[in-house]
Write a protein that holds these residues in place. Sequence first.
Motif, PDB file in Angstrom:
ATOM      1  N   PRO A  39       0.769  -1.307  -0.011  1.00 10.84           N
ATOM      2  CA  PRO A  39       0.088   0.182   0.080  1.00 10.84           C
ATOM      3  C   PRO A  39       0.723   1.307   0.216  1.00 10.84           C
ATOM      4  CG  PRO A  39       0.302  -0.774   1.941  1.00 10.84           C
ATOM      5  CD  PRO A  39       1.255  -2.086   1.207  1.00 10.84           C
ATOM      6  N   PHE A  40       1.732   0.934  -0.907  1.00 11.64           N
ATOM      7  CA  PHE A  40       2.530   2.711  -1.162  1.00 11.64           C
ATOM      8  C   PHE A  40       2.915   3.156  -2.168  1.00 11.64           C
ATOM      9  CE2 PHE A  40       4.648  -0.190   1.977  1.00 11.64           C
ATOM     10  CZ  PHE A  40       4.745   0.372   2.829  1.00 11.64           C
ATOM     11  N   PHE A  41       3.598   4.899  -2.276  1.00 15.87           N
ATOM     12  CA  PHE A  41       3.125   5.229  -3.540  1.00 15.87           C
ATOM     13  C   PHE A  41       4.726   4.575  -4.155  1.00 15.87           C
ATOM     14  CE2 PHE A  41       0.911   8.862  -1.457  1.00 15.87           C
ATOM     15  CZ  PHE A  41      -0.082   8.225  -2.016  1.00 15.87           C
ATOM     16  N   ASN A  42       4.716   5.151  -5.895  1.00 16.45           N
ATOM     17  CA  ASN A  42       5.881   4.140  -6.102  1.00 16.45           C
ATOM     18  C   ASN A  42       5.989   2.823  -6.440  1.00 16.45           C
ATOM     19  OD1 ASN A  42       6.698   7.122  -5.944  1.00 16.45           O
ATOM     20  ND2 ASN A  42       8.063   6.891  -4.654  1.00 16.45           N
ATOM     21  N   VAL A  43       5.095   2.231  -5.904  1.00 15.51           N
ATOM     22  CA  VAL A  43       5.129   0.841  -6.716  1.00 15.51           C
ATOM     23  C   VAL A  43       4.061   0.457  -7.252  1.00 15.51           C
ATOM     24  CG1 VAL A  43       4.316  -1.631  -5.511  1.00 15.51           C
ATOM     25  CG2 VAL A  43       5.312   0.445  -3.749  1.00 15.51           C
ATOM     26  N   TYR A  44       4.552  -0.085  -7.856  1.00 17.01           N
ATOM     27  CA  TYR A  44       2.855  -1.336  -9.492  1.00 17.01           C
ATOM     28  C   TYR A  44       2.137  -1.605  -9.248  1.00 17.01           C
ATOM     29  CZ  TYR A  44       6.261   1.567 -12.737  1.00 17.01           C
ATOM     30  OH  TYR A  44       7.268   3.522 -13.623  1.00 17.01           O
ATOM     31  N   SER A  45       1.347  -2.055 -10.217  1.00 19.69           N
ATOM     32  CA  SER A  45       0.600  -3.125  -9.777  1.00 19.69           C
ATOM     33  C   SER A  45       1.122  -4.568  -9.235  1.00 19.69           C
ATOM     34  CB  SER A  45      -0.676  -3.401  -9.808  1.00 19.69           C
ATOM     35  OG  SER A  45      -0.132  -3.646 -11.409  1.00 19.69           O
ATOM     36  N   GLN A  47      -5.130   7.091  -0.117  1.00 20.97           N
ATOM     37  CA  GLN A  47      -4.712   8.642   0.578  1.00 20.97           C
ATOM     38  C   GLN A  47      -4.299   8.380   1.968  1.00 20.97           C
ATOM     39  OE1 GLN A  47      -3.865  10.824  -2.504  1.00 20.97           O
ATOM     40  NE2 GLN A  47      -4.357   9.905  -4.811  1.00 20.97           N
ATOM     41  N   CYS A  48      -5.507   8.643   2.473  1.00 19.26           N
ATOM     42  CA  CYS A  48      -6.306   9.100   3.093  1.00 19.26           C
ATOM     43  C   CYS A  48      -5.490   8.162   4.432  1.00 19.26           C
ATOM     44  CB  CYS A  48      -7.722   8.864   3.263  1.00 19.26           C
ATOM     45  SG  CYS A  48      -8.756  10.088   2.253  1.00 19.26           S
ATOM     46  N   VAL A  49      -5.896   6.952   4.449  1.00 16.06           N
ATOM     47  CA  VAL A  49      -4.758   5.685   5.161  1.00 16.06           C
ATOM     48  C   VAL A  49      -3.581   6.340   5.990  1.00 16.06           C
ATOM     49  CG1 VAL A  49      -3.821   3.097   5.409  1.00 16.06           C
ATOM     50  CG2 VAL A  49      -6.170   3.706   4.278  1.00 16.06           C
ATOM     51  N   TRP A  50      -3.100   6.922   4.957  1.00 20.13           N
ATOM     52  CA  TRP A  50      -1.382   7.181   5.309  1.00 20.13           C
ATOM     53  C   TRP A  50      -1.798   9.155   6.082  1.00 20.13           C
ATOM     54  CZ3 TRP A  50       1.464   4.051   5.977  1.00 20.13           C
ATOM     55  CH2 TRP A  50       1.861   2.864   5.328  1.00 20.13           C
TER      56      TRP A  50
END
Length: 237
Positions: A153-159, A208-211
């Motif tokens: 569940p991070f940005f910068n990580v592809y599916s 996004q709200c999670v972080w």
Amino acid sequence: MTNITKLFNQEILPETVIVLYGKPDRDRTDKYVELMQVNEDAELVNAHPLTLSESVELAKCFSSLKPLANNFGNCNGVFPATVLKIDTRPAGNVTWYTKPKSVFMHFQQSSDIPSGKAKIPALVWKANQRKLSVFALKDGKRPKENTELYHAPFFNVYSSGEVCMGTTSLKTLAKKTLLPFMQEWERLFFDSVFSHALNNYTDDKSGQCVWKSLVNSKEKFPVDMLKKNHLTIKNIL
């Protein structure tokens, strides 16, 4: 097949057996080494303490071995319990997992998420010297072959799980042995700036709200929000 057939036709027989004796409650360096020869009937004979000349021959044998294709195949000490697989071939990799913990995360200012400490779920990491993939787990137990994986569940990580490292320099990984190699990848990942949503999880507003709610709080990561990627540990090993 010709080369393989030649190998099959070569007779290779056991010549020597080396036995290491020690007591579990004694220092690991306090050992007695015994050498035994193997006769024509495959019996162990002529047991005796390893001599200096035999030690020299043994050292020569080991020194003639080719070095591992990747330095992360070397480990100074006991292998970390978190390692799931090591492939030391030129295109090989290491797969390991980490338990839920708190880490400092850097977010790009335009994301409207403050940088700070946040609790993250258990993760599975797969890396070589050039590429990193990250997946999430629902609990911190050591995963098995059939353990389900989830999108990290991070940005910068592809599916697919592969991480976009941007302009991050990977030169520090080249000469790292196993544990420092794993630690360095984790450091590089969390020291990078999380900036771009590359999969459905972090692209939606709830992700996004999670972080935004977790950073600088004591709340555990809500693992029920993790999304399945329909992979198991076996699929990535």
